[in-house]
Scaffold this motif. Sequence first.
Motif, PDB file in Angstrom:
ATOM      1  N   ASP A  97       0.921  -1.236  -0.083  1.00 20.35           N
ATOM      2  CA  ASP A  97       0.206  -0.075   0.070  1.00 20.35           C
ATOM      3  C   ASP A  97       0.939   1.060  -0.032  1.00 20.35           C
ATOM      4  O   ASP A  97       2.088   1.276   0.520  1.00 20.35           O
ATOM      5  CB  ASP A  97      -0.868  -0.053   1.346  1.00 20.35           C
ATOM      6  N   ARG A  98       0.460   2.442  -0.266  1.00 22.79           N
ATOM      7  CA  ARG A  98       1.085   3.642  -0.721  1.00 22.79           C
ATOM      8  C   ARG A  98       0.641   4.519   0.318  1.00 22.79           C
ATOM      9  O   ARG A  98      -0.379   4.753   0.795  1.00 22.79           O
ATOM     10  CB  ARG A  98       0.882   4.161  -1.876  1.00 22.79           C
ATOM     11  N   VAL A  99       1.732   5.252   0.972  1.00 20.29           N
ATOM     12  CA  VAL A  99       1.515   6.465   1.852  1.00 20.29           C
ATOM     13  C   VAL A  99       2.654   7.363   1.557  1.00 20.29           C
ATOM     14  O   VAL A  99       3.804   7.292   1.112  1.00 20.29           O
ATOM     15  CB  VAL A  99       1.891   6.014   3.396  1.00 20.29           C
ATOM     16  N   ALA A 100       1.963   8.586   1.479  1.00 19.29           N
ATOM     17  CA  ALA A 100       2.839   9.608   0.826  1.00 19.29           C
ATOM     18  C   ALA A 100       3.389  10.789   1.820  1.00 19.29           C
ATOM     19  O   ALA A 100       3.033  10.447   3.107  1.00 19.29           O
ATOM     20  CB  ALA A 100       1.658  10.558  -0.106  1.00 19.29           C
ATOM     21  N   ILE A 101       4.376  11.364   1.525  1.00 17.77           N
ATOM     22  CA  ILE A 101       5.057  12.330   2.588  1.00 17.77           C
ATOM     23  C   ILE A 101       5.077  13.896   1.930  1.00 17.77           C
ATOM     24  O   ILE A 101       5.441  13.718   0.600  1.00 17.77           O
ATOM     25  CB  ILE A 101       6.393  11.984   2.709  1.00 17.77           C
ATOM     26  N   MET A 102       4.442  14.802   2.280  1.00 22.19           N
ATOM     27  CA  MET A 102       4.433  16.192   1.706  1.00 22.19           C
ATOM     28  C   MET A 102       5.030  17.120   2.681  1.00 22.19           C
ATOM     29  O   MET A 102       4.247  17.550   3.793  1.00 22.19           O
ATOM     30  CB  MET A 102       3.020  16.582   1.623  1.00 22.19           C
ATOM     31  N   SER A 103       6.401  17.163   2.739  1.00 25.92           N
ATOM     32  CA  SER A 103       6.985  18.044   3.788  1.00 25.92           C
ATOM     33  C   SER A 103       8.425  18.659   3.149  1.00 25.92           C
ATOM     34  O   SER A 103       8.923  17.919   2.496  1.00 25.92           O
ATOM     35  CB  SER A 103       7.304  17.271   5.007  1.00 25.92           C
ATOM     36  N   GLU A 104       8.875  19.743   4.041  1.00 30.78           N
ATOM     37  CA  GLU A 104      10.051  20.183   3.704  1.00 30.78           C
ATOM     38  C   GLU A 104      11.340  19.101   4.260  1.00 30.78           C
ATOM     39  O   GLU A 104      10.873  18.285   5.064  1.00 30.78           O
ATOM     40  CB  GLU A 104      10.069  21.614   4.364  1.00 30.78           C
ATOM     41  N   THR A 105      12.434  19.247   3.802  1.00 27.25           N
ATOM     42  CA  THR A 105      13.441  18.517   4.123  1.00 27.25           C
ATOM     43  C   THR A 105      13.727  18.774   5.950  1.00 27.25           C
ATOM     44  O   THR A 105      13.907  19.737   6.201  1.00 27.25           O
ATOM     45  CB  THR A 105      14.737  18.512   3.562  1.00 27.25           C
TER      46      THR A 105
ATOM     47  N   SER B 116      -1.559   7.426  -7.137  1.00 30.16           N
ATOM     48  CA  SER B 116      -0.919   6.416  -6.584  1.00 30.16           C
ATOM     49  C   SER B 116      -1.630   5.634  -5.602  1.00 30.16           C
ATOM     50  O   SER B 116      -1.288   4.530  -5.075  1.00 30.16           O
ATOM     51  CB  SER B 116       0.215   6.972  -5.544  1.00 30.16           C
ATOM     52  N   GLY B 117      -2.950   6.060  -5.082  1.00 24.76           N
ATOM     53  CA  GLY B 117      -4.012   5.302  -4.574  1.00 24.76           C
ATOM     54  C   GLY B 117      -3.351   5.213  -3.067  1.00 24.76           C
ATOM     55  O   GLY B 117      -3.654   4.330  -2.350  1.00 24.76           O
ATOM     56  N   ALA B 118      -3.058   6.588  -2.566  1.00 23.47           N
ATOM     57  CA  ALA B 118      -2.394   6.444  -1.154  1.00 23.47           C
ATOM     58  C   ALA B 118      -3.509   6.333  -0.130  1.00 23.47           C
ATOM     59  O   ALA B 118      -4.548   6.975  -0.120  1.00 23.47           O
ATOM     60  CB  ALA B 118      -1.437   7.763  -1.018  1.00 23.47           C
ATOM     61  N   ARG B 119      -3.016   5.760   0.632  1.00 25.06           N
ATOM     62  CA  ARG B 119      -4.212   5.407   1.874  1.00 25.06           C
ATOM     63  C   ARG B 119      -3.883   6.428   3.151  1.00 25.06           C
ATOM     64  O   ARG B 119      -4.547   6.491   3.956  1.00 25.06           O
ATOM     65  CB  ARG B 119      -4.235   4.172   2.407  1.00 25.06           C
ATOM     66  N   GLY B 120      -2.693   7.010   3.205  1.00 28.16           N
ATOM     67  CA  GLY B 120      -2.489   8.176   4.293  1.00 28.16           C
ATOM     68  C   GLY B 120      -1.289   8.862   3.497  1.00 28.16           C
ATOM     69  O   GLY B 120      -0.574   8.773   2.564  1.00 28.16           O
ATOM     70  N   VAL B 121      -1.143  10.030   4.260  1.00 23.10           N
ATOM     71  CA  VAL B 121      -0.260  11.101   3.864  1.00 23.10           C
ATOM     72  C   VAL B 121       0.473  11.629   5.170  1.00 23.10           C
ATOM     73  O   VAL B 121      -0.479  11.836   6.189  1.00 23.10           O
ATOM     74  CB  VAL B 121      -0.645  12.059   3.130  1.00 23.10           C
ATOM     75  N   PHE B 122       1.875  11.707   5.291  1.00 20.54           N
ATOM     76  CA  PHE B 122       2.479  12.570   6.169  1.00 20.54           C
ATOM     77  C   PHE B 122       2.488  13.887   5.868  1.00 20.54           C
ATOM     78  O   PHE B 122       3.199  14.062   4.668  1.00 20.54           O
ATOM     79  CB  PHE B 122       3.883  12.112   6.648  1.00 20.54           C
ATOM     80  N   VAL B 123       2.420  15.031   6.578  1.00 22.76           N
ATOM     81  CA  VAL B 123       2.742  16.349   6.162  1.00 22.76           C
ATOM     82  C   VAL B 123       3.382  17.182   7.242  1.00 22.76           C
ATOM     83  O   VAL B 123       3.437  16.857   8.398  1.00 22.76           O
ATOM     84  CB  VAL B 123       1.249  17.120   5.776  1.00 22.76           C
ATOM     85  N   SER B 124       4.163  18.184   6.888  1.00 20.57           N
ATOM     86  CA  SER B 124       4.910  18.964   7.714  1.00 20.57           C
ATOM     87  C   SER B 124       4.204  19.979   8.826  1.00 20.57           C
ATOM     88  O   SER B 124       4.572  19.922   9.970  1.00 20.57           O
ATOM     89  CB  SER B 124       6.031  19.628   7.075  1.00 20.57           C
ATOM     90  N   ASP B 125       2.929  20.235   8.293  1.00 19.74           N
ATOM     91  CA  ASP B 125       2.247  21.272   9.343  1.00 19.74           C
ATOM     92  C   ASP B 125       0.902  21.555   9.024  1.00 19.74           C
ATOM     93  O   ASP B 125       0.360  20.891   8.075  1.00 19.74           O
ATOM     94  CB  ASP B 125       3.255  22.554   9.413  1.00 19.74           C
ATOM     95  N   VAL B 126       0.465  22.457   9.688  1.00 15.15           N
ATOM     96  CA  VAL B 126      -1.133  22.698   9.411  1.00 15.15           C
ATOM     97  C   VAL B 126      -1.408  23.294   7.828  1.00 15.15           C
ATOM     98  O   VAL B 126      -2.476  22.678   7.305  1.00 15.15           O
ATOM     99  CB  VAL B 126      -1.660  23.805  10.487  1.00 15.15           C
ATOM    100  N   ALA B 127      -0.622  23.947   7.508  1.00 11.33           N
ATOM    101  CA  ALA B 127      -0.827  24.582   6.122  1.00 11.33           C
ATOM    102  C   ALA B 127      -0.511  23.436   5.308  1.00 11.33           C
ATOM    103  O   ALA B 127      -1.606  23.394   4.305  1.00 11.33           O
ATOM    104  CB  ALA B 127       0.232  25.614   5.789  1.00 11.33           C
TER     105      ALA B 127
END
Length: 623
Positions: A78-86, A123-134
């Motif tokens: 399963d796919r999980v995304a990450i949307m964050s700065e380094t 991608s059919g991502a089931r979850g996503v990690f993000v850096s902050d509220v924005a």
Amino acid sequence: MPTAVASQRRPYRFPPAVTSRLRSLAQLPADLLREHPRPDLLQQCTSAGLRPCATDAFVERVRATGLALADMGLQPGDRVAIMSETRQEWIVADMGIVTARLVTAPIYPTLSGLQARFILQDSGARGVFVSDVAQAEKILAVRHLLPALEFIVVFTDEVPPAAVRGSHTVLRLEGLIERGRALASDPLAVARYEAGIDAVAPDDLFTIIYTSGTTGEPKGVMLTHDNVLSNIAAVIPVLELDSGDVALSYLPLSHVFERMVTYLYLYEGLTVCHAESLDTLARDLQLVQPTVMTGVPRVYEKLHTKIHETVAAGPAFRRRLFDWAVRIGIDASAARHEGRALSPFLKMQEAVADGLVASKIRAKVGGRLRLAVSGSAPLPAHIARFFHAVGVPLIEGYGLTETSPVITVNPRDRPRFGSVGCVVDGVEVAIAEDGEILTRGPHVMKGYWNRPDETAAALSQGGWFHTGDIGTLGDDGFLTITDRKKELLVTSGGKKIAPAPIEALLKRHPLVAEAMIVGEARKFPAVLIVPNFTALEQRLKVLGLPSGSREELVTREDVVSLFHEVVEPLNRDLAQFERLKKLALLPAEFSIATGELTPTLKLRRRVVLERWHGVVERLYEQA
């Protein structure tokens, strides 16, 4: 094999430790604990200083993240995304995903919610990690279009006002880690988790990385564990790192190059320091004092320009001293690269030049930098030559997302400025009859996600990947990129023009910050130029001409005439059909925010043409 005019193959010479220590990247955390226990494996740059993370703390957070994800009903693959700065949490999330037998789909944090939605949906991502509220709000704004998405994990303690919106749960990373820590006391959960790590095969999917999309719709590049591990192994002998090195990381981890090299750093036991942002890079260089760093040409070009602007603003004797010191540095580095002994006189001059000039430039980048690597786009030869001259070895490499990414790297001891170096271990390169660069080997992707037709088009019979780049391969093994196959301009008269080399020559001039050639299906080529406004102001002052706003300056005839003086000498060395007949000055730099640059700072020609459509039309109307 396709018909080729030149080819080169490097046999496998991987360090035995790479294949024996790691079968997959899921085993990296445990390997780190065993091989590289240290109090400062990771460090985060902040306004208050460096925030360290020890090896054991990092591995414990990865383990807890993986345990929690494995307990959430997700299935292997399963796919999980990450949307964050380094940042440190990016790696914790990535390793947690991988150890839970899941697949990471990185998303550049500069993308809009709708652009992120495309990747999450495709991608059919089931979850996503993000850096902050924005970033979380971007996802929540399009959540109704993402039926597969079940949860959002926010790195910061702050979360959007509603913790649960429909079936989309918004969690804090620390909350997820606490859930994993509770599971760590359950022997069955731990046994399932560890068995899962052992079950990851080299050919299993590691990540789906969506191309930046300089043209057309982004495609998901499928890379396996073996793809990335083979590339790590191939680059180790070239970079010659050791556990005493300190690396500064500031490029997006969403980009394949920075992600691969980060895991190479960790495998080798380096301390990896993450810059707070690109805007704080100057401060963070002083804070970290790195010995190694990677970057893109645009960053090194801006640093080169800043150094020269500072010198130009100083007294005449300092300018002459600077020019002399750089010439001496170039002569000395050229002799070393060619294997020639330095004369006693040149050695003496180099020592003086270093003490008076070069050492002060090195101090601006922390004072300890012994290796800088440039990738993602062509590095102008004069930029590389300058940094070598001041004692900062800057080497260029070449690769693509589809090749995990490295294909070639310049040797540290004998770089060929203007080339992208020699083929790395285990990689094969060929030049097709039309000049396209082809490559095959363990570094080549598995294919494009859900795009079998495009996979078949990119991978020809025999496993050759078509890079889309045009180049030449010398008898000495050095590869040179001359242009992008799809970026060739074709005039209405059928003449083909390679814009990149001409643009690179224009940008060497101190008055030019950006340049883009236009002319597709037109009678002749023209150029859009973004002035280096700082240098332009200085030139106007010397000439006794008035200043003005950017919008005023780019339309003034006396200013435009200055740039005709830049273009005309270049035109004399071009073929008749390549000569730039018209130019227009633009008041604003190309940027990621306007969409004119990709997150890796590559030019999106289509977007530039759309934004400055009126300017381009007026150029050709006047003709």
